[in-house]
Motif scaffolding. Sequence first.
Motif, PDB file in Angstrom:
ATOM      1  N   ASP A   1      12.721  -2.588   5.030  1.00 45.27           N
ATOM      2  CA  ASP A   1      13.366  -1.693   5.966  1.00 45.27           C
ATOM      3  C   ASP A   1      13.062  -2.115   7.393  1.00 45.27           C
ATOM      4  N   ASP A   2      11.796  -2.317   7.632  1.00 47.86           N
ATOM      5  CA  ASP A   2      11.376  -2.611   8.986  1.00 47.86           C
ATOM      6  C   ASP A   2      10.304  -3.687   8.876  1.00 47.86           C
ATOM      7  N   VAL A   3      10.507  -4.776   9.561  1.00 41.99           N
ATOM      8  CA  VAL A   3       9.618  -5.909   9.368  1.00 41.99           C
ATOM      9  C   VAL A   3       9.045  -6.350  10.697  1.00 41.99           C
ATOM     10  N   SER A   4       7.788  -6.730  10.695  1.00 38.59           N
ATOM     11  CA  SER A   4       7.280  -7.416  11.883  1.00 38.59           C
ATOM     12  C   SER A   4       6.788  -8.787  11.457  1.00 38.59           C
ATOM     13  N   PHE A   5       7.023  -9.740  12.331  1.00 42.74           N
ATOM     14  CA  PHE A   5       6.837 -11.130  11.943  1.00 42.74           C
ATOM     15  C   PHE A   5       5.695 -11.799  12.667  1.00 42.74           C
TER      16      PHE A   5
ATOM     17  N   LYS B   1      -3.168   5.216   2.546  1.00 41.07           N
ATOM     18  CA  LYS B   1      -3.692   6.536   2.894  1.00 41.07           C
ATOM     19  C   LYS B   1      -3.107   7.507   1.887  1.00 41.07           C
TER      20      LYS B   1
ATOM     21  N   ASP C   1       1.279   4.904   1.006  1.00 42.37           N
ATOM     22  CA  ASP C   1       0.788   6.002   1.824  1.00 42.37           C
ATOM     23  C   ASP C   1       1.458   7.249   1.299  1.00 42.37           C
ATOM     24  N   ALA C   2       0.665   8.223   0.944  1.00 41.77           N
ATOM     25  CA  ALA C   2       1.314   9.407   0.396  1.00 41.77           C
ATOM     26  C   ALA C   2       0.509  10.654   0.704  1.00 41.77           C
ATOM     27  N   ILE C   3       1.203  11.730   0.798  1.00 40.15           N
ATOM     28  CA  ILE C   3       0.560  13.035   0.838  1.00 40.15           C
ATOM     29  C   ILE C   3       1.148  13.832  -0.324  1.00 40.15           C
TER      30      ILE C   3
ATOM     31  N   GLU D   1       5.453   6.591   1.560  1.00 34.67           N
ATOM     32  CA  GLU D   1       6.157   5.370   1.915  1.00 34.67           C
ATOM     33  C   GLU D   1       5.296   4.172   1.554  1.00 34.67           C
TER      34      GLU D   1
ATOM     35  N   GLN E   1       3.869   0.514   2.588  1.00 43.62           N
ATOM     36  CA  GLN E   1       3.591  -0.424   3.664  1.00 43.62           C
ATOM     37  C   GLN E   1       3.174  -1.724   3.016  1.00 43.62           C
TER      38      GLN E   1
ATOM     39  N   PHE F   1       5.131  13.434   1.300  1.00 41.55           N
ATOM     40  CA  PHE F   1       5.510  12.276   2.080  1.00 41.55           C
ATOM     41  C   PHE F   1       5.001  11.039   1.359  1.00 41.55           C
TER      42      PHE F   1
ATOM     43  N   GLU G   1       0.846  -1.185   0.000  1.00 42.42           N
ATOM     44  CA  GLU G   1       0.000   0.000   0.000  1.00 42.42           C
ATOM     45  C   GLU G   1       0.881   1.234   0.000  1.00 42.42           C
TER      46      GLU G   1
ATOM     47  N   ARG H   1       7.846  -2.332   5.960  1.00 46.30           N
ATOM     48  CA  ARG H   1       7.798  -0.955   5.517  1.00 46.30           C
ATOM     49  C   ARG H   1       9.007  -0.737   4.639  1.00 46.30           C
TER      50      ARG H   1
END
Lengths: 418, 1092
Positions: free
Chosen positions: A229-233, A413, A188-190, A201, A203, A199, A186, A263
């Motif tokens: 970059d950043d992972v949750s498992f 978003k 996410d941007a502004i 990134e 996800q 902004f 996904e 991310r």
Amino acid sequence: MIHSLFLINCSGDIFLEKHWKSVVSQSVCDYFFEAQEKAADVENVPPVISTPHHYLISIYQDKLFFVSVIQTEVPPLFVIEFLHRVADTFQDYFGECSEAAIKDNVVIVYELLEEMLDNGFPLATESNILKELIKPPTILRSVVNSITGSSNVGDTLPTGQLSNIPWRRAGVKYTNNEAYFDVVEEIDAIIDKSGSTVFAEIQGVIDACIKLSGMPDLSLSFMNPRLLDDVSFHPCIRFKRWESERVLSFIPPDGNFRLISYRVSSQNLVAIPVYVKHSISFKENSSCGRFDITIGPKQNMGKTIEGITVTVHMPKVVLNMNLTPTQGSYTFDPVTKVLTWDVGKITPQKLPSLKGLVNLQSGAPKPEENPSLNIQFKIQQLAISGLKVNRLDMYGEKYKPFKGVKYVTKAGKFQVRT
Amino acid sequence: MSSNSFAYTEQSGGGETAELGQEATSTISPSGAFGLFSSDLKKNEDLKQMLESNKDSAKLDAMKRIVGMIAKGKNASELFPAVVKNVASKNIEIKKLVYVYLVRYAEEQQDLALLSISTFQRALKDPNQLIRASALRVLSSIRVPIIVPIMMLAIKEASADLSPYVRKNAAHAIQKLYSLDPEQKEMLIEVIEKLLKDKSTLVAGSVVMAFEEVCPDRIDLIHKNYRKLCNLLVDVEEWGQVVIIHMLTRYARTQFVSPWKEDDGLEDNEKNFYESDDELKEKTEDRKKPYSMDPDHRLLIRNTKPLLQSRNAAVVMAVAQLYWHISPKSEAGIISKSLVRLLRSNREVQYIVLQNIATMSIQRKGMFEPYLKSFYVRSTDPTMIKTLKLEILTNLANEANISTLLREFQTYVKSQDKQFAAATIQTIGRCATNISEVTDTCLNGLVCLLSNRDEIVVAESVVVIKKLLQMQPVQHGEIIKHMAKLLDSITVPVARASILWLIGENCERVPKIAPDVLRKMAKSFTSEDDLVKLQILNLGAKLYLTNSKQTKLLTQYILNLGKYDQNYDIRDRTRFIRQLIVPNEKSGALSKYAKKIFLAQKPAPLLESPFKDRDHFQLGTLSHTLNIKASGYLELSNWPEVAPDPSVRNVEVIELAKEWTPTGKAKKENPAKKFYSESEEEEESSDSSSSDSESESGSESGEGGGSEEEEDSSEDSSEGSSSEEESESGDESEAENKRMATRNSKNKGKSDTEDGKKKNEKSKTSGSSDADSSSIESSSDSESESESEYESRKTTKEIGKQTKQDRNLLTKDVSLLDLDDFNPISTPVVLPTPALSPSLIADLEGLNLSTSSSVISVGTPVFVPGKTHVLLHRMSGKGLAANYFFPRQPCIFGDKMVSVQITLNNTSDRKIENIHIGEKKLPVGMQMHVFHPIDSLEPEGSITVSMGIDFCDSTQTASFQLCTKDDCFNVTIQPPIGELLLPVTMSEKDFKKEQGMLTGMNETSAVIIAAPQNFTPSMVLQKVVNVANVGVVPSGQDNIHRFAAKTVHSGSLMLVTVELKEGSTAQLIINTEKTVIGSVLLRELKPVLSQG
């Protein structure tokens, strides 16, 4: 820990209560209602409320409030996370987490809550275990149960509860062994007025649907794991393997689950697949304004962008909108002031646009800010970050599973300021 | 029990309501049909009837409706007597629902609730761990003070239960009992202490929870378990992780010295929050001392790091606060990434995480600066999230990023969400004060906002400008003039008041405007808000003092108006001001100083973050979120000046082993060890000498005790209960065991070699069996030849001894060998068993002929297939893999048992300890002789053990648990039908005779079609023996093959005949009394014979 739980619907009825310690009167919810009134908007009800004797921690999901009563210090996230797990379990069991579904299955709900918490401390929250303890309702089973008088309650301890892999039950058997992975990203941007990215990134999640017999041990490797970059498992993943080899090695739970979420850092330039040209203006001292937006593709890697929807929260003074779309259809809800334009696919030859007039409340000052546009879209067979699954290997079982990977990119978003 | 309560209801039928104290019902019960309540009562009557019916389905229906009532919060308490007697229902679902009911209403109906207690007490002894656990759960949830002693007892017992699941429930019960009766604290602490030593990951979280609830101050209980908890942490379930991490954070703050000392100078502002000034001084003095981190401190920090990757937001937050509070500042940075990740989650999680980030970002800006953009606000965010993000953006603002931020703020100010816009203006004000470079820019921007259409925005701007101007005593005449003009349009009281105050304060700078403003205000005084009135009075007073010529009359007019105001505050103030400024006779000395008082230099307000004062709460706690000390909040102590003795955390292995006895595990693991300690002493000794000696003594105790008692206890030990017995005997006094151990080992050492040789020779007597055994040996390649040979020698020796004794003593069957002193050997010997058994059988055959008729004598297997079956996969077994195969040997543990060999492999990278059989779930009649616990298995090591299972001549599965030190795995063994047989040797004549007796019902047959080359004698032979453990009967005819066997359990004959016909057909006939097994065997054999 968690003392009691109240389920409250949007109109403020308490339709279910459950107590794990001594009974707490429903009147404690009055404090919640008070806060709800003050907040005006359901989204703004504070998740943590302090009352003279208790603390109320609530979540809002699927138009229901889950209000838990706490008596002593506890990490609020602990409770919030648990309540979400409860809501997800209902969703999982009944297909939806709604008042009607819960009322229809009140006995199962009660049995579930009984298993999930003991004395307010989570006991079994893993879906695989719960399903062995309490079987989810199906039409067939309810018919059978009503005839035979048998029950939904399992009579053995789930094997998972005691093993090292509590997320998987033993003795899984399938005739067709399949493993599917959905890589969903996904954006996410502004985007600001001028079209530049404020902004952005990515996800991503990898959702898996694993239907494999026995105890398969899978390892999933990527072509470019450094992207993550950043992972949750999911707890099933062996962290050490990931640290050392950047390979996801795991014994999967049975069925659907979220394997990882990740991310991709905003440092890497994120490709923005669409652009929007917009001109929204309200005239001073006249009760109308102009509205004109056009959407076009940009950096779409040769894939079609589909499922585009534009949602705009118009200012309060807008009475009605009179627009003509070149493509798709639009609706405007004069009560919530939400404009929704369902665009569909973009064909580069003819860019979709929406033009027309805005009727304003006469006499009211013109809104000084233009509304921002929220955009939804979908691109099949593309992971916008460029993440690619290299291969999936299975160890521990002899059969050959059917494997599949699907990539989808969606707007998360995604907001365009005007 | 059920009849009891039944009687109770019957009797109470008439007067029950009085007893139950239900007001509503008591008025109507006699006639039963009064007014409004009648329908309600009737409904409940009908529920009662349903509950009393015999049908489970009706009961279940009733219970479901009752639970529905409970869920809605309706009172269902009057049904108590009817419900409670179903507590012993056989139907699990009814039972569960009754439990739900009981837990809900027991507190209200204590006397009746007692009726159910005996059911739970009984269930506490149930062999099924699930039932034990749920009984304990319900029993402890019934909040009836009378049963406190019963609960205490149950908890104590359950805390020593073999099943970790039950122990987990015991830990939960501790908290329940404590809340019911805090006087039990001391006893409960003992139980907690015991459970804290538990090594199961299942228990850890729950017991720490109990610890936090009951005795959070007994930090001394943690010392010994600290390292274990750190190491287990990753494997504990997620909820337990949260609790443990919070507890360990507090622990670390009391036990280690601050790792922050070195960066003292760098982050001064931080210091103040944690230490008072005095402490600070002390610290700086001894800062010179080099700091080195305690390894235990490091261990905690290191072991929690992977949990930042957890999917559970609560775990991530817990780790984040741990890093924040106890890690060196340079390392805390890694948490920001994970916290930012949580911001993608739902709004409640965002809310809490943002709050915590807000607090962190005040103290350490640098941590979140790289993620600045992640805190940008979206128009769709809820207001509470927006304001929190704004708060963080303000905290992060610095010279470098302020211009970007201000641009961003400009968008926010225009937001439709006015509350948010107002908050943004405040934010701009704060940025302006914090960063002096942009003050002017901000001020100009804010002034622009004064022309905004929205009143709230303007008002907020005015307030902020007022504050800014107050801070900068520079000339800002233009702005003040502009604001004075605003007074005509603006209506928000705070803003008007602010403008008035500003003008008053700067009245000498705007000498022309000020009196005019006062004039206007005097006109509208009566209609102003109280807040504005006060400021008008203030303005008047100030002008009176500085410019009395122009404003004297005006001020007096205003003071007169104020004198008769409705609000007493204003009247009060008016009197006060009048006395102070208007000179008259009565006025005291103060009026001289009136000017000084009113026009004193006022200190500028500090624009501070609302999160400034939250940092004294531990992050991630409820107290932090609410910014109030929540009940039960445990303060995080300051770092100690000097670290307490770190050696308290040292754990000696030996001590642990001793303390572990309650579960009986440690003792069980010992016997296996003994073998190594004998044969592989050198290797083992390098391990850890203390544990070695300990285990040895334990194992010997098993042996020693056994050898003395063996004669009498032979019978019952064969029932497969030997493991329990073992652990009991292990509990005996340590000293005695040791003494025995030494004696035993001495004896053994002497007699070892010669005895072994003798026995070896003996075993050769049965030649055929030797050949067989070697084939087995080759098929199982897990151990080296030499070792197995050695082992086999040893065993044979043992058996030899044993048999001699037996001959003298008794003439019983093989099961005699199943004695305590024999058991220990069986464990490591496993592999050699095939080698040993034939010889053993040969030895014993002389004694043991009672089992079957004279024609039948058990032969040796013709062929032993090397096929192994998976018992436990290495993946599910966490590195422990187990395979089993059937060696087709008569079982040494019992003549009705099938021997099964289990090969255990350690595929993990660490030692697996205490492998043993846990709980068994066997069908009725089935029995199992377990192998002796294996003390430890090195990585890459493998060991083969044998056990015996009496399958009762059925293919039912034997389910049991294979347990290691930390885990239990449920495994099952299902025997192929062919393994339930023992080969039998008999002559063709006998065969025919027996076959003749087993015809008709006892005969099953089938025709097989296959290619002729499959019907060669050798092929048939090979195929049949591969499937079933049968003996070959010599046959006179070439085309008929006969096989004979007997079932292991009942000893029934099983005769298999394969008669080759012309062409490619064959007739397969099976004659047996056990027709079921016969037909199953037929079904198994048929496809095998027909395929190529």
